[in-house]
Design a protein around this motif. Structure first.
Motif, PDB file in Angstrom:
ATOM      1  N   ASP A   1       0.855  -1.194   0.000  1.00 19.22           N
ATOM      2  CA  ASP A   1       0.000   0.000   0.000  1.00 19.22           C
ATOM      3  C   ASP A   1       0.887   1.239   0.000  1.00 19.22           C
ATOM      4  OD1 ASP A   1      -2.401  -1.296  -0.136  1.00 19.22           O
ATOM      5  OD2 ASP A   1      -3.106  -0.741   1.869  1.00 19.22           O
ATOM      6  N   ASP A   2       2.074   1.159  -0.589  1.00 20.13           N
ATOM      7  CA  ASP A   2       3.094   2.203  -0.423  1.00 20.13           C
ATOM      8  C   ASP A   2       2.520   3.616  -0.500  1.00 20.13           C
ATOM      9  OD1 ASP A   2       5.706   3.222  -0.007  1.00 20.13           O
ATOM     10  OD2 ASP A   2       5.692   3.841  -2.088  1.00 20.13           O
ATOM     11  N   GLY A   3       3.101   4.444   0.343  1.00 17.40           N
ATOM     12  CA  GLY A   3       2.557   5.772   0.598  1.00 17.40           C
ATOM     13  C   GLY A   3       1.860   5.738   1.943  1.00 17.40           C
TER      14      GLY A   3
ATOM     15  N   ASP B   1       6.216  -3.146   2.680  1.00 19.64           N
ATOM     16  CA  ASP B   1       5.500  -2.193   3.529  1.00 19.64           C
ATOM     17  C   ASP B   1       6.239  -0.869   3.657  1.00 19.64           C
ATOM     18  OD1 ASP B   1       3.166  -1.607   4.998  1.00 19.64           O
ATOM     19  OD2 ASP B   1       4.262  -1.817   6.877  1.00 19.64           O
ATOM     20  N   HIS B   2       5.464   0.198   3.512  1.00 19.56           N
ATOM     21  CA  HIS B   2       5.907   1.575   3.809  1.00 19.56           C
ATOM     22  C   HIS B   2       5.782   1.692   5.331  1.00 19.56           C
ATOM     23  CE1 HIS B   2       5.664   6.089   3.210  1.00 19.56           C
ATOM     24  NE2 HIS B   2       5.061   5.973   4.366  1.00 19.56           N
ATOM     25  N   ALA B   3       6.857   1.282   6.006  1.00 14.11           N
ATOM     26  CA  ALA B   3       6.772   1.098   7.457  1.00 14.11           C
ATOM     27  C   ALA B   3       6.858   2.431   8.194  1.00 14.11           C
ATOM     28  CB  ALA B   3       7.886   0.147   7.901  1.00 14.11           C
TER      29      ALA B   3
ATOM     30  N   MET C   1      11.039  14.243   2.215  1.00 14.15           N
ATOM     31  CA  MET C   1      10.712  12.894   1.747  1.00 14.15           C
ATOM     32  C   MET C   1      10.176  12.061   2.906  1.00 14.15           C
ATOM     33  SD  MET C   1      14.112  13.708   1.716  1.00 14.15           S
ATOM     34  CE  MET C   1      15.107  13.664   0.305  1.00 14.15           C
ATOM     35  N   ASN C   2       9.551  10.927   2.542  1.00 15.62           N
ATOM     36  CA  ASN C   2       8.914  10.069   3.545  1.00 15.62           C
ATOM     37  C   ASN C   2       9.410   8.644   3.387  1.00 15.62           C
ATOM     38  OD1 ASN C   2       7.230   8.697   5.264  1.00 15.62           O
ATOM     39  ND2 ASN C   2       5.331   9.566   4.475  1.00 15.62           N
ATOM     40  N   PRO C   3      10.119   8.081   4.386  1.00 21.27           N
ATOM     41  CA  PRO C   3      10.507   8.715   5.638  1.00 21.27           C
ATOM     42  C   PRO C   3      11.525   9.838   5.403  1.00 21.27           C
ATOM     43  CG  PRO C   3      11.588   6.590   5.408  1.00 21.27           C
ATOM     44  CD  PRO C   3      10.621   6.704   4.271  1.00 21.27           C
TER      45      PRO C   3
END
Ligand SMILES: [Zn+2]
Length: 431
Positions: free
Chosen positions: A158-160, A185-187, A284-286
Motif C-alpha cells: 500500500d506504499d505511501g 511495507d511503507h513502514a 521525503m517520507n521517511p
C-alpha cells in the motif's frame, strides 16, 4: 520505411569492465551482441561496418540491466508529474531495464483492469507492477490478491501508507504467502508520525517544523516483523531510514525470518543535519535520518543486513514542491541519479565491493519479486546497462527524461552515469 534503418545491427564493445553478479565476474573484456539480441563470443572476423555498432571509449563498465523495485510513475491520475512512458524513459536513462511501479495511483492500482493498462502500455523498460494490499489502499479490507496476482501483480504494497491494522496485515500476509508473493511495507506508523515532516535537526528548529520521530518507523518495522513471524510470509521493508530499524532487521534475519529491506540513494548520501533551509525538495517520507542513522544504513548494507537499493522515484509538480517543508508533498525523483549517488557513497566512500553494489541493484531486487536476474553470460538474451562511472556531469533536472524536477541534486556535480541500455533487442542511448 527505410530498410537499412530497420535492420537490426550487432553491437560490439571491445573493452570494458564486465561486472556480473550472476557469475561473480569482475574483469576487463569484450562484449558482443548478435543482431538477434543474444550475447555471443566476439566473431572473427567482425561483421561488416555497416551492420555493426561499436561502442569504444575508455572507462566503460557493463552490467546486466539494473532493477528498481520502488518507483512512482503517477499513471493513472497524476500524469502531469510523470507517466508510464516518461518514467520508463527516466529509468532507461539511469541504466534500469526493470522497475516495479507503486500502486498509489489515482485510482489506486487495486484492480486487474489497471494492471492490464500498465502491462499493455509500450515502454522503454519492463514494468512489473505492484498492486495494493487493501481495497483502495484504505487499509481496511484485503484487496482481491488472488485476482491481482493472476493479472500480473509482482508483489503487494500500500506504499505511501502502512497497512497499520495488525489483523488486516496478517490477513494480507497469509493470502500473499499462499500466492508466493512478497508483501512490501511503507513502514511508518501514522499514529506516531502524527503529521511530522522532518527529523529533529537545525532546520526543523529554525522553522518550527513538525517532527517526524524515528520511532514512527522503528515501531512499524517491529510490527511488520511480528506479522512476518506470525504468518511466515516474506516481508520487505521499503526505504529504511533509521539506525533502530537496521538493528531490528538484523535481529529478525538472525532469527531466520524472511525479512528484507531496501535503502534509497538519498538516505545513504544525505542527512537531516545537511538540509539547507525550508526547501520542499528535501522533504521525503521517511525523512532524511541523522548522520548516525546514515552511518547505520551504510554499515547495514556492508554487512548484508540490508540487501538492496531502490530509488523511491517520486515525481511531483514544481508548483507543489515550491510550497516549502510544511506544505509540499513528500518525495524526490531518483532514477537518473541512482547510479552516480549510490556508487559514490557506497563504492568510492565506503569501499563496498563493486560486485556487491551490482548484486544490490540487480540480483536481489529481481529475486525479491521472483524473477531470474539478467546476466552477461554467452547465450543469454541481452539486457544490459553501459555505465561510465568516472564521468562527471551537472544535473540539470529540466534536461532529464522525468517530467518533474524535484531533487536536492539540481545543479550539483555528480560522478558516474549510464550511457546506454540494451533491452528487448533495442540499444538505447541515454538522452
Ligand atoms: Zn513509501
Amino acid at each position: 520505411m527505410n530498410a537499412t534503418a530497420s535492420t537490426p545491427k550487432a553491437v560490439y564493445i571491445p573493452r570494458a569492465r564486465l561486472l556480473d553478479p550472476s557469475c561473480d565476474r569482475n574483469e576487463t573484456g569484450a562484449l558482443f551482441i548478435t543482431p538477434e539480441g543474444k550475447i555471443a563470443p566476439v566473431p572473427a572476423p567482425l561483421p561488416p561496418e555497416d551492420s555493426l555498432i561499436v561502442i569504444d571509449r575508455p572507462g566503460l563498465t557493463v552490467v546486466p540491466g539494473l532493477c528498481d523495485v520502488h518507483v512512482h510513475f503517477r499513471d493513472p491520475g497524476m500524469t502531469d508529474a510523470e507517466d508510464l512512458v516518461s518514467g520508463s524513459n527516466a529509468a532507461a536513462n539511469g541504466g534500469f531495464t526493470r522497475v516495479v511501479t507503486m500502486p498509489n495511483t489515482s485510482p489506486a492500482t487495486d484492480s486487474p483492469a489497471l494492471l492490464d493498462y500498465i502491462l499493455n502500455t509500450p515502454t522503454a523498460v519492463s514494468i512489473y507492477p505492484s498492486a495494493c494490499c487493501t481495497a483502495g489502499r484504505a487499509g481496511e479490507a484485503c484487496a482481491d490478491l488472488e485476482a491481482l496476482a493472476a493479472a500480473g501483480a509482482s508483489c503487494f504494497t500500500d506504499d505511501g501508507a502502512m497497512v497499520a491494522k495488525p489483523q488486516v496485515m496478517a490477513a494480507v500476509m497469509r493470502r500473499a504467502k499462499a500466492l508466493n508473493k512478497v508483501v512490501m511495507d511503507h513502514a511508518v506508523r501514522p499514529d506516531i508520525q502524527c503529521g511530522g515532516v522532518i527529523r529533529d535537526c537545525p532546520v526543523a528548529r529554525t522553522y518550527g517544523l513538525p517532527i517526524f520521530p524515528a520511532e514512527a518507523e522503528i515501531e512499524a518495522v517491529r510490527d511488520d516483523i511480528a506479522r512476518c513471524r506470525e504468518t511466515g510470509c516474506a516481508v520487505h521493508i521499503q526505504h529504511l531510514s533509521c539506525a533502530g530499524s537496521v538493528e531490528l532487521i538484523r535481529q529478525a534475519r538472525a532469527e531466520g525470518l524472511p525479512v528484507t529491506a531496501e535503502v534509497t540513494p538519498h538516505h545513504l548520501a544525505l542527512a537531516a543535519e545537511d538540509i539547507p533551509g525550508d526547501d520542499g525538495n528535501w522533504r521525503m517520507n521517511p525523512p532524511l535520518g541523522l548522520r548516525s542513522d546514515r552511518r547505520a544504513l551504510r554499515e547495514g548494507l556492508l554487512d548484508g543486513t540490508l540487501t538492496l537499493f531502490a530509488t523511491d522515484h517520486a515525481p511531483h509538480p514544481k508548483a507543489l514542491k515550491e510550497k516549502g517543508f510544511k506544505r509540499a508533498p513528500f518525495g524526490i525523483i531518483g532514477l537518473e541519479t541512482a547510479v552516480a549517488v549510490s556508487w559514490e557513497v557506497m563504492v568510492r566512500q565506503c569501499a563496498m565491493a563493486p560486485l556487491l553494489w551490482a548484486k544490490y541493484w540487480i540480483t536481489n531486487p529481481n529475486r525479491l519479486i521472483g524473477l531470474e536476474p539478467p546476466t552477461l553470460c554467452e547465450g543469454a538474451e541481452a539486457e544490459i546497462a553501459i555505465l561510465a562511472l568516472d564521468d562527471e556531469w551537472t544535473l540539470i533536472p529540466e534536461a532529464c527524461a522525468c517530467k518533474s524536477v524535484n531533487t536536492p541534486w539540481a545543479g550539483k556535480r555528480l560522478k558516474g552515469k549510464a550511457l546506454a541500455t540494451y533491452h528487448r533487442g533495442t540499444l538505447r542511448f541515454a538522452q
